[in-house]
Design a protein around this motif. Structure first.
Motif, PDB file in Angstrom:
ATOM      1  N   LYS A  56      92.563  42.794  16.834  1.00 50.68           N
ATOM      2  CA  LYS A  56      92.661  42.123  18.135  1.00 50.68           C
ATOM      3  C   LYS A  56      92.141  43.042  19.249  1.00 50.68           C
ATOM      4  CE  LYS A  56      97.103  41.595  17.572  1.00 50.68           C
ATOM      5  NZ  LYS A  56      97.196  42.294  16.274  1.00 50.68           N
ATOM      6  N   THR A  57      92.615  44.289  19.237  1.00 50.62           N
ATOM      7  CA  THR A  57      92.117  45.238  20.233  1.00 50.62           C
ATOM      8  C   THR A  57      90.615  45.433  20.065  1.00 50.62           C
ATOM      9  OG1 THR A  57      94.258  46.354  20.243  1.00 50.62           O
ATOM     10  CG2 THR A  57      92.388  47.569  21.130  1.00 50.62           C
ATOM     11  N   THR A  58      90.189  45.517  18.804  1.00 48.41           N
ATOM     12  CA  THR A  58      88.758  45.669  18.533  1.00 48.41           C
ATOM     13  C   THR A  58      87.974  44.498  19.127  1.00 48.41           C
ATOM     14  OG1 THR A  58      89.386  46.756  16.482  1.00 48.41           O
ATOM     15  CG2 THR A  58      87.094  46.075  16.699  1.00 48.41           C
TER      16      THR A  58
ATOM     17  N   SER B 113      99.291  42.887  12.862  1.00 49.80           N
ATOM     18  CA  SER B 113      98.857  44.201  13.326  1.00 49.80           C
ATOM     19  C   SER B 113      97.698  44.709  12.471  1.00 49.80           C
ATOM     20  CB  SER B 113     100.050  45.157  13.216  1.00 49.80           C
ATOM     21  OG  SER B 113      99.685  46.397  13.711  1.00 49.80           O
ATOM     22  N   GLY B 114      96.691  45.253  13.130  1.00 49.76           N
ATOM     23  CA  GLY B 114      95.565  45.807  12.375  1.00 49.76           C
ATOM     24  C   GLY B 114      94.494  44.801  12.010  1.00 49.76           C
TER      25      GLY B 114
ATOM     26  N   ARG C  35      84.816  49.263   5.955  1.00 45.94           N
ATOM     27  CA  ARG C  35      85.883  48.272   6.041  1.00 45.94           C
ATOM     28  C   ARG C  35      85.520  47.185   7.058  1.00 45.94           C
ATOM     29  NH1 ARG C  35      91.380  46.997   6.330  1.00 45.94           N
ATOM     30  NH2 ARG C  35      91.957  46.994   8.515  1.00 45.94           N
TER      31      ARG C  35
END
Ligand SMILES: Nc1ncnc2c1ncn2[C@@H]1O[C@H](COP(=O)(O)OP(=O)(O)OP(=O)(O)O)[C@@H](O)[C@H]1O
Ligand SMILES: [Mg+2]
Lengths: 270, 257
Positions: A47-49, A43-44, A21
């Motif tokens: 961003k954190t990644t 969300s998803g 993915r």
């Protein structure tokens, strides 16, 4: 320091996927020195990644990330740790060390990296805790804090080494309006008074508008739009308008990739 | 048929990979151990206290009963040869050479080992290890190494406590219950138990301490960072430690005999 350009962080043609993915597919993004840059997106979207890639907690499959002109993929461990000491990071869930008190959590980086006297450490820690309104909670354990309090302690900890770059992952979630106002002003003030470069990940369109100099809207592994909050809020692009005004229908998919709903309900997907 | 061969090959490769990573992990711990022992001894002592205090009560209770049951068995066996005075020796040798180290290691795995695994696993699941990375603190050095060393130091001490309490339990059964003469009970032990026997127990408890602590921190550090993952990891800690300890026990005994 560095090449003296305006961009403290430059991301070029970043590609990263989890398994099959793709999360980022040719992302280009600049973080300007001394500014507050917001990263928004559904969300998803990763961003954190992205924050973990910038700090090399994750390694991209392709592309370069320059921090102050240095390609971070070339750093060895000790140089990486040196670079990380210039970062302060607020994790999405706070990530306080559960076996240490609030005070010791904030003191932790000082104790690990400096030889300051106990008195000085105490002074610094209490100042930082005071700034987030939690000086009175210094003796509590992390388990005794609410989610919003934990994130404020984590913010104090992120600031304690006086970093050059502060990274906030969802700093405004779970804060009451009063703390929210205080934290927003704190972020802005640190940025302006201390010349820190800030990166804020947030869904909170209103708060971002008050604090950010520049925002990026991520979607489908790329930058969908960027600009000052004003530019974004008056943008005519359907995608930007959809995100800024919170509509379910539009080019940004609310649903995670899935086979056709009808097919799956009828059990034909396997 | 072809599938089975492929599966066996795959699991062999998987095993080799895990085992290699495990060895590298052990080397990493060893590399950081000296500096942790010298510059941050206080942190290590805290972990010795943690691992030791957690297991102390259970080790003492089990030691008492194991010593007592050994004396029961020894008395009933020895009385067939009219050699009741040897009750103490039989119990002491079994305790010092075998049951002290082995039982302590398994109790340690169940009590302190699972606590280490779940603690490190939860720290991972709640991003605490990543947060340390971001504060330029190496989590292996700061979190894993002190816990590993704490376990390694605590294990031989616990095994000694187990054996000592066990001897007391044997004394209760042999001397107080069966009226074996207290003088000959202890004199036989002094005469017959040799330094080599004590050394065998010490070697074993050191090896088991390293194995049990290493498995516990490895499982914690490699936990799948979810609630379910932490649960599985703690279970594996107990199972793998028990098997490892028993296999090592056999090998060490075979070599020393
Ligand atoms: N450990 C992981 N293993 C596999 N996939 C992951 C993992 N962590 C995240 N992902 C996937 O990566 C994608 C991006 O996750 P990320 O946490 O970066 O999202 P986000 O933009 O921060 O979302 P949110 O706003 O909800 O925090 C998600 O679709 C998620 O499914
Ligand atoms: Mg996130």
């Amino acid at each position: 320091m560095g090449d003296g350009s305006d961009n403290l962080i430059e991301i070029r043609n970043l590609k990263y996927s989890r398994g099959a993915r793709p999360i980022f597919d040719g992302l280009d993004l600049n973080i300007r020195r001394g500014e507050v840059t917001a990263i928004m997106g559904p969300s998803g979207t990763g961003k954190t990644t992205l924050l973990r890639l910038i700090t090399r907690q994750l390694i991209p499959q392709q592309g370069t990330i320059l921090v102050d002109g240095i390609d971070i993929s070339t750093l060895n461990t000790s140089h990486l740790y040196q670079l990380r000491r210039r970062f302060g990071m607020l994790f999405q869930n706070g990530a306080l060390l559960t076996d240490l008190s609030v005070f010791e959590n904030v003191a932790f980086p000082l104790r690990e990296h400096t030889n300051l006297s106990d008195r000085l450490i105490r002074h610094i820690v209490l100042t930082k805790l005071h700034a987030v309104g939690l000086r009175g909670a210094a003796g509590l354990m992390p388990a005794e804090l609410s989610g919003g309090m934990a994130r404020r302690v984590a913010l104090a900890r992120a600031m304690v080494m006086d970093p050059d770059i502060l990274i906030y992952d969802e700093p405004f979630v779970g804060l009451d309006p009063i703390s929210m106002g205080v934290i927003v002003r704190l972020v802005r003030r640190m940025n302006d008074a201390l010349g820190i470069t800030s990166i804020i990940v947030s869904h909170d369109v209103q708060e971002v508008a008050t604090v950010a100099d520049c925002s990026y809207l991520l979607s489908d592994g790329q930058v969908a739009a960027s600009g000052s909050p004003d530019e974004l809020s008056t943008a005519t692009s359907v995608l930007v308008r959809q995100f800024m005004h919170g509509m379910a229908d539009g080019p940004v998919a609310f649903h995670y990739d899935a086979p056709s709903y009808e097919e799956q309900l009828l059990g034909r997907d396997s | 048929m072809h599938r089975t061969a492929q599966d066996i090959y795959d699991s062999f490769v998987e095993f080799a990979r895990t085992f290699g990573a495990f060895q590298l992990f052990f080397l990493r711990l060893l590399r950081h151990s000296p500096s942790m022992l010298t510059s941050r001894f206080g942190v290590v002592v805290g972990q010795v206290y943690n691992a030791g205090a957690l297991s102390l009560v259970i080790v003492m209770v089990c030691g008492l009963f194991v010593g007592a049951v050994l004396a029961l068995q020894a008395y009933s066996n020895m009385s067939r040869f009219n050699a009741e005075d040897w009750t103490g020796v039989a119990a002491a040798l079994a305790l010092l050479k075998e049951l002290g180290p082995v039982m302590t290691a398994i109790l340690f795995a169940g009590r302190a080992g699972t606590a280490l695994t779940s603690e490190i696993g939860l720290m991972k699941a709640t991003d605490q290890l990543s947060a340390m990375e971001m504060m330029a603190v190496n989590p292996v050095r700061r979190v894993v190494v002190p816990r590993f060393l704490g376990g390694v130091i605590a294990m031989p001490l616990l095994a000694a406590v187990f054996s000592a309490v066990g001897l007391f339990g044997a004394h209760l059964v042999g001397v107080e219950l069966f009226q074996v003469d207290v003088g000959s009970f202890w004199q036989q032990i002094q005469l017959m138990v040799e330094p080599a026997d004590v050394r065998e127990g010490i070697y074993k408890s050191i090896v088991f301490g390293i194995a049990a602590s290493l498995i516990a921190v490895w499982e914690g550090y490699n936990t799948v960072p979810t609630a379910e993952g932490v649960g599985r990891a703690t279970t594996r800690t107990v199972v793998i430690t028990a098997i490892t300890v028993l296999v090592f026990d056999f090998m060490i005994t075979a070599v020393l005999i």
